[in-house]
Design a protein around this motif. Structure first.
Motif, PDB file in Angstrom:
ATOM      1  N   CYS A   1       0.763   5.834   3.295  1.00 61.26           N
ATOM      2  CA  CYS A   1      -0.452   5.278   2.693  1.00 61.26           C
ATOM      3  C   CYS A   1      -1.071   4.261   3.645  1.00 61.26           C
ATOM      4  N   ASN A   2      -2.382   4.063   3.536  1.00 59.62           N
ATOM      5  CA  ASN A   2      -3.019   3.003   4.325  1.00 59.62           C
ATOM      6  C   ASN A   2      -2.533   1.644   3.806  1.00 59.62           C
ATOM      7  N   SER A   3      -2.974   0.556   4.426  1.00 62.18           N
ATOM      8  CA  SER A   3      -2.388  -0.750   4.119  1.00 62.18           C
ATOM      9  C   SER A   3      -2.791  -1.281   2.741  1.00 62.18           C
ATOM     10  N   VAL A   4      -1.869  -2.025   2.154  1.00 58.81           N
ATOM     11  CA  VAL A   4      -2.135  -2.708   0.879  1.00 58.81           C
ATOM     12  C   VAL A   4      -3.284  -3.698   1.057  1.00 58.81           C
ATOM     13  N   ILE A   5      -3.306  -4.385   2.196  1.00 59.03           N
ATOM     14  CA  ILE A   5      -4.326  -5.420   2.396  1.00 59.03           C
ATOM     15  C   ILE A   5      -5.725  -4.795   2.452  1.00 59.03           C
ATOM     16  N   ALA A   6      -5.858  -3.614   3.074  1.00 59.57           N
ATOM     17  CA  ALA A   6      -7.164  -2.943   3.119  1.00 59.57           C
ATOM     18  C   ALA A   6      -7.563  -2.461   1.719  1.00 59.57           C
ATOM     19  N   THR A   7      -6.604  -1.864   1.004  1.00 65.01           N
ATOM     20  CA  THR A   7      -6.916  -1.348  -0.341  1.00 65.01           C
ATOM     21  C   THR A   7      -7.309  -2.484  -1.279  1.00 65.01           C
ATOM     22  N   ARG A   8      -6.533  -3.564  -1.241  1.00 64.90           N
ATOM     23  CA  ARG A   8      -6.838  -4.704  -2.125  1.00 64.90           C
ATOM     24  C   ARG A   8      -8.181  -5.329  -1.782  1.00 64.90           C
ATOM     25  N   THR A   9      -8.470  -5.453  -0.487  1.00 69.07           N
ATOM     26  CA  THR A   9      -9.740  -6.028  -0.056  1.00 69.07           C
ATOM     27  C   THR A   9     -10.899  -5.155  -0.544  1.00 69.07           C
ATOM     28  N   ALA A  10     -10.763  -3.841  -0.363  1.00 69.92           N
ATOM     29  CA  ALA A  10     -11.813  -2.910  -0.804  1.00 69.92           C
ATOM     30  C   ALA A  10     -12.035  -3.012  -2.315  1.00 69.92           C
ATOM     31  N   LEU A  11     -10.944  -3.133  -3.073  1.00 71.08           N
ATOM     32  CA  LEU A  11     -11.065  -3.223  -4.541  1.00 71.08           C
ATOM     33  C   LEU A  11     -11.819  -4.479  -4.985  1.00 71.08           C
ATOM     34  N   LYS A  12     -11.747  -5.528  -4.182  1.00 69.21           N
ATOM     35  CA  LYS A  12     -12.487  -6.762  -4.512  1.00 69.21           C
ATOM     36  C   LYS A  12     -13.970  -6.647  -4.155  1.00 69.21           C
ATOM     37  N   LEU A  13     -14.287  -5.739  -3.232  1.00 68.11           N
ATOM     38  CA  LEU A  13     -15.656  -5.666  -2.700  1.00 68.11           C
ATOM     39  C   LEU A  13     -16.476  -4.503  -3.254  1.00 68.11           C
ATOM     40  N   ALA A  14     -15.802  -3.472  -3.777  1.00 66.12           N
ATOM     41  CA  ALA A  14     -16.514  -2.278  -4.252  1.00 66.12           C
ATOM     42  C   ALA A  14     -16.114  -1.977  -5.690  1.00 66.12           C
ATOM     43  N   ASP A  15     -16.968  -1.231  -6.388  1.00 65.61           N
ATOM     44  CA  ASP A  15     -16.662  -0.858  -7.771  1.00 65.61           C
ATOM     45  C   ASP A  15     -15.726   0.341  -7.837  1.00 65.61           C
ATOM     46  N   TYR A  16     -15.778   1.183  -6.782  1.00 62.60           N
ATOM     47  CA  TYR A  16     -14.884   2.343  -6.692  1.00 62.60           C
ATOM     48  C   TYR A  16     -14.282   2.383  -5.296  1.00 62.60           C
ATOM     49  N   VAL A  17     -12.982   2.568  -5.244  1.00 64.84           N
ATOM     50  CA  VAL A  17     -12.310   2.691  -3.948  1.00 64.84           C
ATOM     51  C   VAL A  17     -11.588   4.030  -3.926  1.00 64.84           C
ATOM     52  N   VAL A  18     -11.925   4.850  -2.939  1.00 63.44           N
ATOM     53  CA  VAL A  18     -11.293   6.161  -2.795  1.00 63.44           C
ATOM     54  C   VAL A  18     -10.291   6.058  -1.651  1.00 63.44           C
ATOM     55  N   THR A  19      -9.025   6.348  -1.953  1.00 64.55           N
ATOM     56  CA  THR A  19      -8.008   6.291  -0.904  1.00 64.55           C
ATOM     57  C   THR A  19      -7.212   7.581  -0.927  1.00 64.55           C
TER      58      THR A  19
ATOM     59  N   GLY B   1      -0.753  10.732   2.244  1.00 62.15           N
ATOM     60  CA  GLY B   1      -0.540  11.858   3.151  1.00 62.15           C
ATOM     61  C   GLY B   1       0.075  13.102   2.537  1.00 62.15           C
ATOM     62  N   PHE B   2      -0.274  14.248   3.121  1.00 68.36           N
ATOM     63  CA  PHE B   2       0.298  15.544   2.772  1.00 68.36           C
ATOM     64  C   PHE B   2       0.168  15.862   1.277  1.00 68.36           C
ATOM     65  N   GLY B   3       1.028  16.746   0.758  1.00 68.43           N
ATOM     66  CA  GLY B   3       0.933  17.155  -0.639  1.00 68.43           C
ATOM     67  C   GLY B   3       1.325  16.030  -1.586  1.00 68.43           C
ATOM     68  N   ALA B   4       1.022  16.249  -2.875  1.00 67.59           N
ATOM     69  CA  ALA B   4       1.303  15.220  -3.874  1.00 67.59           C
ATOM     70  C   ALA B   4       2.799  14.974  -4.045  1.00 67.59           C
ATOM     71  N   ASP B   5       3.633  15.954  -3.633  1.00 71.70           N
ATOM     72  CA  ASP B   5       5.086  15.762  -3.752  1.00 71.70           C
ATOM     73  C   ASP B   5       5.580  14.674  -2.808  1.00 71.70           C
ATOM     74  N   LEU B   6       4.841  14.430  -1.731  1.00 69.93           N
ATOM     75  CA  LEU B   6       5.197  13.365  -0.788  1.00 69.93           C
ATOM     76  C   LEU B   6       4.240  12.194  -0.936  1.00 69.93           C
ATOM     77  N   GLY B   7       2.976  12.403  -0.533  1.00 69.93           N
ATOM     78  CA  GLY B   7       2.020  11.298  -0.502  1.00 69.93           C
ATOM     79  C   GLY B   7       1.800  10.618  -1.838  1.00 69.93           C
ATOM     80  N   ALA B   8       1.453  11.404  -2.860  1.00 70.99           N
ATOM     81  CA  ALA B   8       1.145  10.781  -4.157  1.00 70.99           C
ATOM     82  C   ALA B   8       2.385  10.137  -4.760  1.00 70.99           C
ATOM     83  N   GLU B   9       3.528  10.794  -4.619  1.00 71.74           N
ATOM     84  CA  GLU B   9       4.771  10.237  -5.169  1.00 71.74           C
ATOM     85  C   GLU B   9       5.069   8.873  -4.549  1.00 71.74           C
ATOM     86  N   LYS B  10       4.892   8.765  -3.228  1.00 74.32           N
ATOM     87  CA  LYS B  10       5.178   7.486  -2.560  1.00 74.32           C
ATOM     88  C   LYS B  10       4.095   6.445  -2.838  1.00 74.32           C
ATOM     89  N   PHE B  11       2.857   6.915  -2.946  1.00 76.77           N
ATOM     90  CA  PHE B  11       1.756   6.010  -3.296  1.00 76.77           C
ATOM     91  C   PHE B  11       2.062   5.331  -4.630  1.00 76.77           C
TER      92      PHE B  11
END
Length: 558
Positions: A281-299, A302-312
């Motif tokens: 996943c991209n950094s927590v600091i970037a995601t948190r910063t984006a969430l404070k600045l935008a109404d919607y954050v799309v992140t 990596g790879f299929g949901a069995d890896l990327g989404a599970e770890k996210f």
């Protein structure tokens, strides 16, 4: 008409000065540290000033298991960010930085594609703002300090046979997987076995991506276990007094990078752990910063949901206190056909039966995402070869699963081609339907956590681990690490650990080869099957075709 390549489209982009992109999010120019005209880092002071603001809605983009046919997860992430802005929403995207290894290997770049890209594409796929180099340097500084400590008398009593900290570089180089260091006599130290991983598999990368600020960064770096003594007690990076210098090396790399999409919308590109061997996943600091600045954050993860989404969900959201409001699962008709058993050469021909068969893979990802309590919608990333009947087959199948599949043509048409998905995502995110919870509680024993992921996400019958691995997990529990989440390292091509088992296999086993404790990052890495933490280059690496053309433009990066 011949389609333009991604790099040609990127080159024609009408970029705006990065200060204008920052202004869209309300970032004052003095809080942007510019790298040229089209990239900037966001200052630590500005990020700290946002803490009292409410968070926007978090949208995760994930995908079916990857195939050589391509899925377009980053392309869809970028397209959706543009689509949300096009329908009048204030949106930002957060993606990972590209690693040089796969860029010169076989995976190619990581900046989207077609008319849904982040620019400057060449910079992003090469050195960008130097973050990965800083991570490589900080990691290898620690390696040098361990060997140096042993050389000067080994006051900490490190058992040289039990040094667990390897070295890293951001290149695919199989020759360095297992090496012998310090040959050549007394002056060079004591010969020992060592090895290299790729930078994106470094615990320092994971730490940078999970740390909330510089203080947290230093604490986590200090927590890294680098070796053990003869009595098996751990030696930490802080024992070697390496954490301070490592933090100094990483201070600028900690600041998120701001760039723009082809449609001049804000994109944070920061951090980049691999999803098959790290947490993806991209950094927590970037995601948190984006969430404070935008109404919607799309992140994306990596790879299929069995890896990327599970770890996210199980690592990033758990650690950072985040909760996604909706999930988009990306699929292509081509990739579903491959999951249905069609050979790559035959993907151009209509084959509705194979699409239906391959949909089993998609169906399982939908079920898995729902286990986390988050509503999901499917994005069919359109290819020109897709037929009406094939697209209808996917839509019908997804409707049977109680979800919805929406055709997206952002690759060819930019934001206009993904407006329907953007509107549906807004509906889901605003509906309040998300009741997010990780898959397992913190206090579940480590081996049971591994079994939970293997059985509920991979649909395996059992986890195979010999006594040595189980004993190691128990020892870590006794040492106080039992509450950590699990980071599975396994192939991205299948739900199983066999990359050739496509579709939705059941009745398989998950063999655990090795476990590594990432005490600083705060997870236990479980290495399954034949997965490599240092990839090799393919027979014909992409590097063979990367060059400057007659006009002085870079060619071959894709």
């Amino acid at each position: 008409m011949a389609h333009k390549t991604d790099i040609e489209i990127a080159r024609e982009a009408k970029k705006k000065p990065i200060q204008e992109i920052g202004a869209k999010l309300g970032i004052p120019a003095e809080h942007l540290l510019p790298f040229g005209h089209d990239k900037a880092k966001v200052s630590d002071a500005f990020i700290k000033s946002l803490s009292d603001r409410p968070d926007g809605k978090l949208i995760l983009v994930t995908a079916i298991n990857p195939t050589p046919a391509g899925e377009g997860k980053t392309t869809t992430t970028v397209g959706l960010g543009d689509g949300l802005n096009a329908i009048g929403k204030k949106a930002a995207i957060c993606i990972r930085e590209a690693s040089l290894g796969p860029c010169f290997g076989m995976k190619g770049g990581a900046a989207g594609g077609g008319y849904a890209q982040v620019v400057p594409m060449e910079d992003m796929n090469l050195h960008f703002t130097g973050d990965f180099h800083a991570i490589t340097s900080a990691h290898n500084l620690l390696s040098a300090m361990i060997d140096n400590h042993i050389y000067w008398g080994n006051e900490l009593g490190i058992d040289q046979r039990r040094v667990t900290w390897r070295r890293v570089m951001d290149m695919n180089d199989r020759a360095l997987r297992q090496i012998v260091t310090s040959l050549g006599g007394v002056a060079n130290g004591f010969p020992a076995e060592g090895g290299f991983d790729i930078t994106v598999a470094s615990e320092v990368m994971a730490i940078l991506c999970l740390a909330t600020d510089l203080k947290d960064l230093q604490r986590r770096l200090g927590d890294i276990i680098v070796a053990y003594r003869r009595d098996r007690s751990p030696v930490y990076a802080r024992d070697l007094k390496a954490d301070g210098a490592m933090t100094v090396l990483l201070a600028q790399a900690m600041q998120p990078n701001l760039v723009q999409t082809l449609e001049n919308n804000p994109a944070f590109v920061h951090g980049g752990p691999f999803a098959n061997i790290a947490h993806g996943c991209n950094s927590v600091i970037a995601t948190r910063t984006a969430l404070k600045l935008a109404d919607y954050v799309v992140t994306e993860a990596g790879f299929g949901a069995d890896l990327g989404a599970e770890k996210f969900m199980n690592i990033k959201c758990r650690k950072a206190g985040l909760a996604p409001d909706a999930v988009v699962i990306v699929a292509t008709v081509r990739a579903l056909k491959m999951n249905g058993g069609v050979a790559r050469a035959d993907l151009g021909a209509e084959n509705v039966a194979a699409v239906r068969k391959g949909c089993a893979n998609l169906g399982r990802h939908i079920e898995n995402v729902k286990q986390f309590g988050v509503p999901a919608v499917v994005a069919i990333n359109h290819f020109v070869t897709d037929t009406e009947a094939e697209i209808e087959a996917v839509k019908a199948y997804v409707a049977e699963q109680g979800s919805e599949a929406i055709l997206c043509t952002h690759w060819a048409n930019g934001s206009a081609g993904i407006a329907d998905l953007a509107r549906r995502v807004v509906e889901l995110a605003e509906s309040g339907a998300a009741q997010f919870a990780p898959l397992y509680p913190d206090d579940m024993p480590l081996f049971e956590k591994i079994e939970t992921i293997a059985k509920r996400i991979y649909r395996a019958d059992e986890v195979l681990a010999d006594k040595k691995i189980r004993d190691q997990l128990r020892a870590w529990e006794e040492a106080g690490y039992g509450n950590l989440p699990i980071c599975m390292a396994k192939t991205q091509y299948s739900f199983s650990t066999d990359p050739n088992l496509r579709g939705a296999p059941t009745g398989h086993s998950v063999p655990v080869r090795e476990v590594r404790l990432s005490a600083g990052a705060g997870f236990v890495v479980v290495i399954c099957g034949e997965i490599m933490t240092m990839p090799g280059l393919p027979r014909h690496p992409a590097a063979e075709t990367i060059r400057f053309n007659e006009e002085g433009f870079v060619e071959g990066l894709f």
